[in-house]
Design a protein around this motif. Structure first.
Motif, PDB file in Angstrom:
ATOM      1  N   LEU A 157      -5.524   1.356  -6.310  1.00 37.89           N
ATOM      2  CA  LEU A 157      -5.385  -0.088  -6.529  1.00 37.89           C
ATOM      3  C   LEU A 157      -4.920  -0.869  -5.320  1.00 37.89           C
ATOM      4  CD1 LEU A 157      -3.689  -0.242 -10.055  1.00 37.89           C
ATOM      5  CD2 LEU A 157      -6.108  -0.501  -9.505  1.00 37.89           C
ATOM      6  N   PHE A 158      -4.416  -0.204  -4.297  1.00 40.76           N
ATOM      7  CA  PHE A 158      -3.897  -0.907  -3.122  1.00 40.76           C
ATOM      8  C   PHE A 158      -4.564  -0.396  -1.838  1.00 40.76           C
ATOM      9  CE2 PHE A 158      -0.749  -1.467  -6.388  1.00 40.76           C
ATOM     10  CZ  PHE A 158      -0.264  -2.755  -6.200  1.00 40.76           C
ATOM     11  N   PRO A 159      -5.894  -0.416  -1.794  1.00 41.88           N
ATOM     12  CA  PRO A 159      -6.585   0.075  -0.599  1.00 41.88           C
ATOM     13  C   PRO A 159      -6.337  -0.789   0.626  1.00 41.88           C
ATOM     14  CG  PRO A 159      -8.124  -1.040  -2.053  1.00 41.88           C
ATOM     15  CD  PRO A 159      -6.844  -0.925  -2.811  1.00 41.88           C
ATOM     16  N   HIS A 160      -5.833  -2.001   0.415  1.00 44.47           N
ATOM     17  CA  HIS A 160      -5.553  -2.913   1.516  1.00 44.47           C
ATOM     18  C   HIS A 160      -4.154  -2.726   2.088  1.00 44.47           C
ATOM     19  CE1 HIS A 160      -4.278  -4.474  -2.322  1.00 44.47           C
ATOM     20  NE2 HIS A 160      -3.461  -5.320  -1.739  1.00 44.47           N
ATOM     21  N   VAL A 161      -3.358  -1.830   1.498  1.00 40.41           N
ATOM     22  CA  VAL A 161      -1.978  -1.607   1.924  1.00 40.41           C
ATOM     23  C   VAL A 161      -1.894  -0.338   2.768  1.00 40.41           C
ATOM     24  CG1 VAL A 161       0.352  -1.046   1.131  1.00 40.41           C
ATOM     25  CG2 VAL A 161      -0.972  -2.823  -0.038  1.00 40.41           C
ATOM     26  N   GLN A 162      -1.363  -0.476   3.964  1.00 29.25           N
ATOM     27  CA  GLN A 162      -1.211   0.685   4.840  1.00 29.25           C
ATOM     28  C   GLN A 162      -0.230   1.682   4.226  1.00 29.25           C
ATOM     29  OE1 GLN A 162       0.525  -0.208   8.652  1.00 29.25           O
ATOM     30  NE2 GLN A 162      -0.287   1.651   9.600  1.00 29.25           N
ATOM     31  N   PRO A 163      -0.587   2.968   4.186  1.00 26.43           N
ATOM     32  CA  PRO A 163       0.346   3.960   3.648  1.00 26.43           C
ATOM     33  C   PRO A 163       1.671   3.931   4.406  1.00 26.43           C
ATOM     34  CG  PRO A 163      -1.829   4.915   3.947  1.00 26.43           C
ATOM     35  CD  PRO A 163      -1.866   3.574   4.605  1.00 26.43           C
ATOM     36  N   GLY A 164       2.751   4.154   3.674  1.00 31.75           N
ATOM     37  CA  GLY A 164       4.070   4.175   4.273  1.00 31.75           C
ATOM     38  C   GLY A 164       4.605   5.581   4.387  1.00 31.75           C
ATOM     39  N   PRO A 165       5.885   5.716   4.692  1.00 34.41           N
ATOM     40  CA  PRO A 165       6.463   7.061   4.857  1.00 34.41           C
ATOM     41  C   PRO A 165       6.473   7.875   3.576  1.00 34.41           C
ATOM     42  CG  PRO A 165       8.158   5.344   4.924  1.00 34.41           C
ATOM     43  CD  PRO A 165       6.848   4.642   4.982  1.00 34.41           C
TER      44      PRO A 165
END
Length: 367
Positions: A157-165
């Motif tokens: 659902l959040f393909p626009h959000v860069q993965p975080g730690p």
């Protein structure tokens, strides 16, 4: 590829019920749910409302609006009874996800007015995880879901959000519920189901980051392919999608699409963009077909469909394709789809200003 499923919905709801059930003797109406304006009771009931609404839309194949009904609690229902309602509505959504055939889509308003069974599962899980967090925060009790569930929500659902730690802190940050080092606070957010674009004989189905990662690694991306698929160009494009996602610059509507044939539900090729439109409103298109699907006009139909979708947008003025000089079949595909060969000056500019390789020919279609 591990696909998100009804079992994940069940796991998310079980975690919610364990936390809320242990605090059922508290006065939920007297406590605000974390950063929300709602109290904890209203928020818990909202979880149940969303779960049953998603189940109804998916099971009923709603196309233009939510199925027109509401649920209510019987007068005198206590908190333990409300937890039971959440468990029950969660079971309904899990069953709807398990029994929905692949490729079925139903209405959801944002952003592309539909979602598939995996999308509904992910939305239900997101509602459960996030609002259980809100209630737990308000009540002052501990809650942290599995990283696997949080990661599934992010990649679906959040393909626009860069993965975080880590997935759970990243999901909290992406929904305005937490902080991440080096990232500005989020004050407005929306999730994004994948885009599908209908064509006459197939559907262009948007490939999510999790599916792209699987394709890049040699899997099927969750699609049933005809023999010989997916072709190497689709795998390569999926790798570029994953790199964009990991860098935080992926725009899902300008990603990769699988061509899923109506007649048998099988994927026959891939098509997509090389990135988002540039400052001049230019976007480049690329495509390939499994060998067994060639020579039937599928590529022309796909290029025409995706190009016309792009040119209908306000941020796209020109769609380009770069093709090797010896690739006559591909040149015929774009020509039939309405592209024309660029002038020598346009090709020179493309090489000097946009890095087009020597030996490639430039084809253009403008809005």
């Amino acid at each position: 590829m591990r696909a998100i499923s009804g079992d994940d919905v069940t796991a998310a709801v079980a975690g919610c019920a364990a936390v809320l059930g242990a605090a059922a003797e508290r006065d939920w109406r007297a406590v605000r749910a974390g950063r929300l304006e709602w109290d904890c009771h209203t928020t818990a009931f909202h979880i149940a409302e969303d779960l049953v609404a998603y189940a109804a839309n998916l099971a009923g194949r709603a196309q233009d609006a939510y199925v027109p009904f509401d649920i209510t609690l019987d007068e005198g229902t206590d908190n333990a009874g409300l937890v039971h309602v959440i468990e029950t509505t969660g079971a309904l959504l899990a069953a709807a996800v398990r029994t929905a055939p692949p490729g079925v889509r139903a209405f959801h308003p944002y952003p592309f007015r539909s979602a598939d069974r995996e999308g509904f599962a992910a939305m239900g899980i997101a509602e459960v995880l996030l609002h259980t967090h809100d209630i737990a925060e308000g009540l002052g009790v501990a809650y942290e879901p599995s990283e696997q569930l949080a990661e599934s929500v992010l990649t679906w659902l959040f393909p626009h959000v860069q993965p975080g730690p880590a997935p759970w802190p990243t999901l909290l940050w992406a929904t305005g519920r937490g902080e991440l080092p080096g990232r500005a606070p989020v004050t407005e957010w929306r999730w994004r189901n994948n885009l599908v674009i209908p064509a006459e004989r197939f559907t262009l189905t948007g490939v999510r980051p999790a599916a792209a990662r699987d394709l890049r690694l040699g899997g099927d991306g969750g699609f049933e392919w005809i023999e010989g698929g997916p072709y190497e160009g689709t795998r390569e494009a999926s790798g570029f999608l994953v790199k964009a996602y990991e860098a935080g610059v992926h725009r899902p509507e300008f990603g990769v699409f699988a061509l899923v044939r109506h007649e048998d539900g099988r994927a026959i090729g891939g098509i997509g963009f090389h990135g988002a439109p540039d400052e001049e409103g230019r976007v480049e298109i690329g495509y390939d077909l499994v060998e067994g699907a060639r020579g039937q006009g599928y590529a022309t139909e796909a290029v025409r469909t995706l190009t016309e979708w792009a040119l209908a947008r306000d941020d796209v003025d020109t769609v380009i394709a770069t093709i090797e000089g010896a690739n006559l079949p591909s040149q015929r595909v774009v020509s039939r789809a309405g592209f024309t060969r660029a002038t020598l000056e346009e090709e020179r500019t493309a090489r000097e200003d946009h890095g087009m390789d020597d030996g490639l020919q430039l084809y253009i279609r403008r809005g």
